[in-house]
Scaffold this active site. Structure first.
Site, PDB file in Angstrom:
ATOM      1  N   ASP A  21       0.852  -1.189   0.000  1.00 48.38           N
ATOM      2  CA  ASP A  21       0.000   0.000   0.000  1.00 48.38           C
ATOM      3  C   ASP A  21       0.889   1.241   0.000  1.00 48.38           C
ATOM      4  O   ASP A  21       1.747   1.398   0.874  1.00 48.38           O
ATOM      5  CB  ASP A  21      -0.890  -0.014   1.243  1.00 48.38           C
ATOM      6  CG  ASP A  21      -2.014   1.007   1.176  1.00 48.38           C
ATOM      7  OD1 ASP A  21      -2.175   1.646   0.124  1.00 48.38           O
ATOM      8  OD2 ASP A  21      -2.742   1.154   2.181  1.00 48.38           O
TER       9      ASP A  21
ATOM     10  N   GLU B  87      -2.530   0.320  -4.406  1.00 52.94           N
ATOM     11  CA  GLU B  87      -2.336  -0.857  -3.564  1.00 52.94           C
ATOM     12  C   GLU B  87      -2.589  -2.125  -4.370  1.00 52.94           C
ATOM     13  O   GLU B  87      -3.367  -2.134  -5.328  1.00 52.94           O
ATOM     14  CB  GLU B  87      -3.243  -0.821  -2.330  1.00 52.94           C
ATOM     15  CG  GLU B  87      -4.715  -0.786  -2.652  1.00 52.94           C
ATOM     16  CD  GLU B  87      -5.587  -0.830  -1.399  1.00 52.94           C
ATOM     17  OE1 GLU B  87      -5.307  -1.669  -0.510  1.00 52.94           O
ATOM     18  OE2 GLU B  87      -6.544  -0.045  -1.312  1.00 52.94           O
TER      19      GLU B  87
END
Length: 434
Positions: free
Chosen positions: A48, A142
């Protein structure tokens, strides 16, 4: 998060593997050491990007580095994202802009440039795919990745490969990422949120149940405000309550959602990492510490990269029908050259032959800071590398390559080298630093 006494650790700065839990790396002194007793066996990760849009804007305008930055609409719009300096002041995504500016009036507000952000996201995903074809994007910033089976290819545990990836993204792209490592997607996603920014967190199999017990039900991925409110009305707020309930009764009350929640409450998630459609390319590239222009310097590097790409093809039961050479000049201009192959291939020998031919046409004295080789146009492995009647030496070279693969699988990638690479320095996958 606090891990059990560890038998395995890795430094996130110098990537040194240690045998015990350390507060600082014994090699470089960095405190950024990850230690966990399952660190050597886990391979499913969630990556992420940290405050992605704001980080890109700070990268592109260094004067903003130590200032609060909000990316979003005008005074009547909402916050798309905010840097961590602004978050300390209480600014959050989706907050009305007028409220955000009341909390942080000195913030620099920048309108989103989605085309720019999407381009950076694609670059990061390609770096992930350089390590494994099993990359599943969740959003622009992500993605999940499964590195199982690549340890032998990369010559190191998946956790070490991930620390190198995080460092490469930070130095080459200019943004930081947080990584969660676990044994399934649900827990990897949860782990990636534990130590942002620049985090690397692990949730192992042995601790899964106890770790989840202390968490609220709202921590389960996919439980929104409405579902959380419904569960709360029934007196259910903690995952420990779901763990202690009779599964049959819970599923009867909540149907398919109840079945999902019951499994996740026990840390059970059998979803695999599914790439978004078929893989479009498998590639490897490197950025040099010093610009290169001579064939004697570039050809050995190209050969090593071709061997990496070949290894990735063989690991995924794919064959390629197209070869792409990428070169970036010292002034950051990108040259891309492509060639269609007569037959699908998985062999480093054929990939290298095509790549070298493309490279020779570019050796005009230009100095290059990056070279990469990629494959595309995938076909089943069974169709790869038929006998070549025009090239009588092909069968011997293919047999020799199979023997090299066998030795490397047993003793490691560096156990044996070809004449092109013997004595030549390894290409640096890490970008040059300023």
């Amino acid at each position: 998060m606090t891990a059990p006494t560890a038998a395995f650790s890795v430094c996130r700065d110098c990537h040194r593997i240690g045998g015990e839990n350390r507060h600082r790396c014994a090699a470089c002194g960095s405190p950024r050491v990850v230690a966990h007793n399952e660190l050597g066996s886990l391979s499913l990760a969630h990556l992420d990007c940290d405050a992605f849009y704001a980080s890109i804007e700070k990268r592109d305008d260094p004067s903003l580095a130590q200032k609060p930055v909000i990316v979003g609409g005008g005074t009547r719009g909402v916050v798309t994202t905010a840097c961590y300096i602004a978050r300390i002041r209480g600014v959050r995504s989706a907050m009305p802009m007028f409220k955000a500016l009341k909390l942080c009036p000195e913030a620099t507000v920048i309108r989103p440039n989605m085309e720019k952000y999407a381009g950076v996201g694609r670059e990061i995903r390609q770096m992930m795919r350089d390590l494994t074809p099993l990359v599943q994007p969740v959003s622009i910033d992500e993605a999940f990745m499964d590195l199982k089976g690549t340890e032998r290819l990369h010559g190191e545990p998946s956790s070490v490969t991930l620390t190198r990836l995080a460092a490469r993204i930070e130095y080459e792209i200019g943004v930081s990422v947080s990584i969660g490592l676990s044994h399934n997607k649900f827990l990897a996603k949860m782990a990636s949120d534990l130590e942002k920014p620049r985090g690397f967190s692990v949730i192992g199999r042995a601790e899964t149940r106890d770790y989840l017990r202390a968490k609220p039900i709202s921590a389960i991925w996919g439980v929104g405000d409405a579902m959380a409110a419904k569960l709360k009305a029934d007196g259910l707020t903690m995952i420990s309550q779901l763990q202690d309930m009779d599964d049959t009764d819970f599923i009867r009350r909540y149907g398919a959602m109840g079945l999902r929640l019951s499994k996740l409450a026990h840390g059970i998630d059998d979803r695999s990492v599914e790439p978004d459609g078929e893989a479009k390319s498998i590639s490897a590239e490197t950025t040099f510490n010093c610009d290169l222009h001579r064939a004697d310097d570039l050809v050995p590097v190209l050969r090593r990269l071709c061997e990496k790409v070949s290894g990735r093809l063989k690991a995924t039961d794919l064959a390629a029908t197209g070869i792409t050479l990428r070169l970036k000049t010292s002034d950051f201009r990108l040259r891309t050259r492509q060639r269609k192959l007569q037959d699908p291939t998985r062999l480093a020998d054929r990939i290298f032959a095509a790549g070298r031919s493309l490279l020779e046409h570019e050796l005009d004295g230009t100095r290059f800071r990056l070279i990469g080789i990629g494959c595309s146009g995938f076909a089943p492995a069974a169709s790869a590398d038929p006998d070549d009647l025009v090239d009588p030496g092909f069968a011997k070279r293919a047999k020799a390559e199979a023997a090299l693969d066998s030795l490397r699988n047993r003793f490691g990638q560096k156990a044996i080298e070809t004449g092109y690479t013997y004595g030549a320095p390894s290409p640096k996958s890490e970008p040059r630093r300023p």
